[in-house]
Structures are given as C-alpha cells and as structure tokens.
Design an enzyme around this catalytic site. Structure first.
Site: not given
Length: 265
Positions: A69, A87, A89-90, A92, A214
C-alpha cells in the site's frame, strides 16, 4: 516449486515481530501524514512496518514480487510468479484514534491464485490465516464452514456513508438492505471485516471501493470457509485494481445479490 510450509513459517514470524513493534509504538507519539486527501492518513508505523516486511521478503525470497500500500513494493501489471500483497496497517484511522480495530493484512498469490492469507488483529493478538485447500484458522482454532443464514437474521458490515452518498448503486436498494437485515456494523478496517465474515462474527461485508491490499488476504480466508468474495455485481475481483467488494456465505451472498444489488430486469 514454492515451499509453502516454509513461506508460512516466515510470514507468521514476521507478522508476530511487526505486531510487537506496533504495540510498543502505542507508548510513543506518531508522525501522521496525509495521502490522497486529508482523511487518507498514513503514519510512520505504516511505512516502517511495510519496509520491515519488504526487507525480509527481498532477503529471503528475492524472486518474489511485492505489492504494498505505501508504495515501497514493485510496480506490477500481472500476478505472475509469487506475489506478496501487503497492507502494513489496515485501519490507520482506528490505529491513530483508538489503538484497536486495525490489522496487518498479507495475501500471498501464485500466478493469480491465492495460496496463503493472514489478517492479524494486533491489539487482540488474533491471527486469522488460511492456506488454499487446507481450511482457515483463528490462532490455532480451525474455523468451521459458514452456516446458511437468511437476510432478515443476518448481521452485515457496511459503511453508513455508502448508504446515503454513493454514485455506484441505487441508494434506495442499499437502504432497503440495511433495514431488512438484523443489524449493521462498521469497524473501519476492510481486512478485519473480512476476517469477521470468515469467523462468523458478521455474516456479510459490502463496500464500494477497495484496493487489492485491502482484500487480498481476506478473500483467501473467506473462501476457505465456504464463503464468496466478489464485486457488488457478483463479478470476479481484479487483483490489481480498485474494486467494490461483497463477501458472505454463498446462499446469503446470492440472496442479497438478487434482491438488493443487481439491476432489476
């Protein structure tokens, strides 16, 4: 030929290490920046976590490709070979405001086929993972196949904003769906919501616009418990582009699709 047992071992080790680093960061201030718009946030932890994964993957599997990402991976126009879709940190915004309801999400694909998927709820130390053809797990507990549930008894995840402000689908149909189900939820992390579909904590997840990082891991995990993950029109997802996403148990997926999403014939 890829050694999936070895890859799985490395992935879980790196996820555990990254999760511990993120938890330690709770004690420190964050550097917060914006990306495409003022509400599209990225932190120093997003960037550092992605770089951590990329460094380890490059060193250990130099022939693998990476789609990430935060832009530190490869520019890909196909999923040929082995591709890690990351990802770091999905969720954030949740990470910044709540220090919960965010995850690390990694999907590993081979020639376009999802082979390994990982969604790690850092705060609760819950790792949802699956290997194609071998089922899905939450930590060491195998997740059972999804059970059939009618629309009126289902709990679905959908962002309220999409119900009242979108240019993609009939607003009235979406509102009708929201009122037909038992309840709606929104957790603010697409990957976490897909993990919750796989574990039966919610029955379906719908959203208008997601990038591959995602949903790459969640798609693998949901499918391993008998679920379906498509666009909101029931079409196959494009793993290199932005998609609408609709996940759920196969019968519920079909019922919602026919009654609330597909254009009236």
């Amino acid at each position: 030929m890829a050694n999936w047992t070895e890859i799985d071992r490395h992935a879980k080790l790196w996820i555990a290490d990254a999760g511990e680093s993120i938890r330690r960061s709770f004690k420190h201030s964050l550097s917060i920046q914006t990306k495409s718009n003022p509400n599209d946030l990225v932190t120093n932890m997003d960037k550092e976590t992605e770089k951590y994964f990329i460094s380890n993957i490059r060193d250990t599997y130099p022939d693998h490709s990476i789609l990430g990402e935060e832009g530190n991976g490869d520019q890909l126009n196909s999923l040929d070979g082995t591709v890690w879709i990351i990802d770091p940190i999905d969720g954030t915004t949740n990470f910044i405001h709540q220090q919960r309801n965010f995850v690390i999400s990694i999907g590993i694909y081979e020639n376009g086929v999802g082979r390994l998927g990982y969604i790690y709820d850092v705060t609760h130390d819950e790792l949802y993972f699956a290997e194609k053809g071998k089922g899905a797990y939450m930590n060491e507990v195998k997740l059972p196949p999804l059970e059939k549930v009618p629309v009126h008894q289902s709990l679905i995840a959908v962002n309220a904003t999409w119900l009242v402000k979108n240019t993609y689908f009939d607003q009235h149909k979406l509102v009708s769906l929201a009122t037909a189900v038992r309840g709606t939820r929104s957790y603010g992390s697409a990957a976490l919501e897909l993990a919750y579909v796989a574990s039966g904590r919610i029955d379906s997840y719908l959203t208008m616009r997601l990038s591959p990082w995602d949903f790459a891991a969640g798609k693998i995990i949901v499918e391993e418990v008998g679920g379906v993950v498509t666009t909101l029109l029931g079409e196959e997802l494009d793993m290199l582009s932005v998609n609408s996403v609709f996940a759920g148990e196969v019968n519920l997926h079909s019922e919602i699709l026919d009654q609330f999403l597909l254009p009236t014939k």
